[in-house]
Design an enzyme around this catalytic site. Structure first.
Site, mmCIF file in Angstrom:
data_model
loop_
_atom_site.group_PDB
_atom_site.id
_atom_site.type_symbol
_atom_site.label_atom_id
_atom_site.label_comp_id
_atom_site.label_asym_id
_atom_site.label_seq_id
_atom_site.Cartn_x
_atom_site.Cartn_y
_atom_site.Cartn_z
ATOM 1 N N LYS A 167 -45.831 -21.024 -53.450
ATOM 2 C CA LYS A 167 -45.849 -19.642 -54.585
ATOM 3 C C LYS A 167 -46.230 -18.519 -54.927
ATOM 4 C CE LYS A 167 -48.292 -23.477 -57.229
ATOM 5 N NZ LYS A 167 -47.900 -24.107 -56.271
ATOM 6 N N ARG B 218 -50.409 -26.257 -65.610
ATOM 7 C CA ARG B 218 -50.000 -27.338 -64.734
ATOM 8 C C ARG B 218 -50.226 -29.016 -65.271
ATOM 9 N NH1 ARG B 218 -52.905 -24.794 -59.911
ATOM 10 N NH2 ARG B 218 -53.345 -25.632 -58.067
ATOM 11 N N ARG C 96 -53.738 -23.443 -43.089
ATOM 12 C CA ARG C 96 -53.603 -22.387 -43.958
ATOM 13 C C ARG C 96 -54.710 -21.931 -43.601
ATOM 14 N NH1 ARG C 96 -52.216 -22.392 -49.989
ATOM 15 N NH2 ARG C 96 -54.231 -23.350 -50.824
ATOM 16 N N ARG D 270 -60.037 -22.045 -46.758
ATOM 17 C CA ARG D 270 -60.666 -22.988 -48.103
ATOM 18 C C ARG D 270 -60.858 -24.227 -48.556
ATOM 19 N NH1 ARG D 270 -55.333 -21.620 -52.647
ATOM 20 N NH2 ARG D 270 -56.363 -23.451 -52.916
ATOM 21 N N ARG E 117 -54.957 -33.540 -54.127
ATOM 22 C CA ARG E 117 -55.203 -32.431 -55.226
ATOM 23 C C ARG E 117 -53.124 -33.000 -55.148
ATOM 24 N NH1 ARG E 117 -55.798 -28.016 -51.399
ATOM 25 N NH2 ARG E 117 -54.899 -26.269 -53.202
#
Ligand code: AMP
Length: 215
Positions: A13, A88, A127, A160, A171
């Site tokens: 996104k 969300r 990531r 992160r 998550r």
């Protein structure tokens, strides 16, 4: 255009939002980024959000709805916005509808990125982000030239806290339980546009442009 980007964590996104900014000139509003900034600055809201974020849980609706209601009133949103990571939950979507109605607006499109969970786990665990300029990398699929150093600005690449394996699992569970119901919510409203989130970034962007009627 007033657009929502919907999809699980790691669906791309943020990447697609950055490309859309260039095309549309409207701001990207990411609740995740706003919350991370608030954490860094150690504001009251940031400290409150921290425990939820580290546990891979959603920050309470009233906190993020408060953030968005203030942000959407800013001048730069007058000609449109790209929401990335909000709403969300169904109550957040309902609150957004009320906010937009107050400005005599409604959403133009909700772009839904679908990616299977194995691919998401691989993407999230590799990531890396530049802490200085925000450029994104992947440890295996698109590494920087020098490990840990941003190609663009020489900044330090970081992982992160919530991209660690246990938190990723949580998550994705939270997404399936609390966020995935928004797919049907928006499909019923007729605003949902499906995009296959697997493949090259440019090909996905072309799909996004097509479903938004921009190509
Ligand atoms: P993101 O960068 O979008 O993956 O968001 C990182 C974290 O920020 C999430 O795992 C949540 O803890 C929190 N967060 C971001 N957006 C929202 C939202 N709309 N509602 C609740 N929590 C959120």
């Amino acid at each position: 255009m007033d657009i929502v980007l919907l999809g699980p964590p790691g669906a791309g996104k943020g990447t697609q939002a950055r490309l859309l900014i260039e095309k549309l000139g409207t701001p990207q509003i990411s609740t995740g980024e706003i919350l991370r900034e608030a954490r860094k600055a150690q504001t009251e809201m940031g400290l409150k959000a921290q425990t939820y974020m580290d546990a891979g849980k959603l920050v309470p609706d009233e906190v993020v709805v408060g953030i968005i209601s203030e942000r959407l009133l800013k001048d730069d949103c007058k000609n449109g916005f790209i929401l990335d990571g909000f709403p969300r939950t169904v109550p957040q979507a309902q609150a957004l509808e009320v906010m937009l109605k107050q400005q005599s607006k409604s959403l133009d499109a909700v772009v839904n990125f679908s990616v299977d969970s194995e691919e998401l786990t691989n993407r999230l665990s590799g990531r890396r982000t530049c802490e200085k300029c925000g450029a994104g990398y992947h440890a295996d699929f698109s590494p920087s030239k020098q490990e840990g150093v941003c190609d663009k600005c020489g900044g330090k690449l970081i992982q992160r806290d919530d991209d660690k394996e246990d938190t990723i699992k949580k998550r994705l569970e939270v997404y399936n339980k609390q966020t995935a119901p928004l797919i049907d919510y928006y499909r019923q409203k007729g605003t949902l546009k499906d995009v296959n989130g697997l493949g090259a970034v440019e090909d996905i962007f072309n799909q996004v442009l097509r479903v938004l009627g921009l190509s």
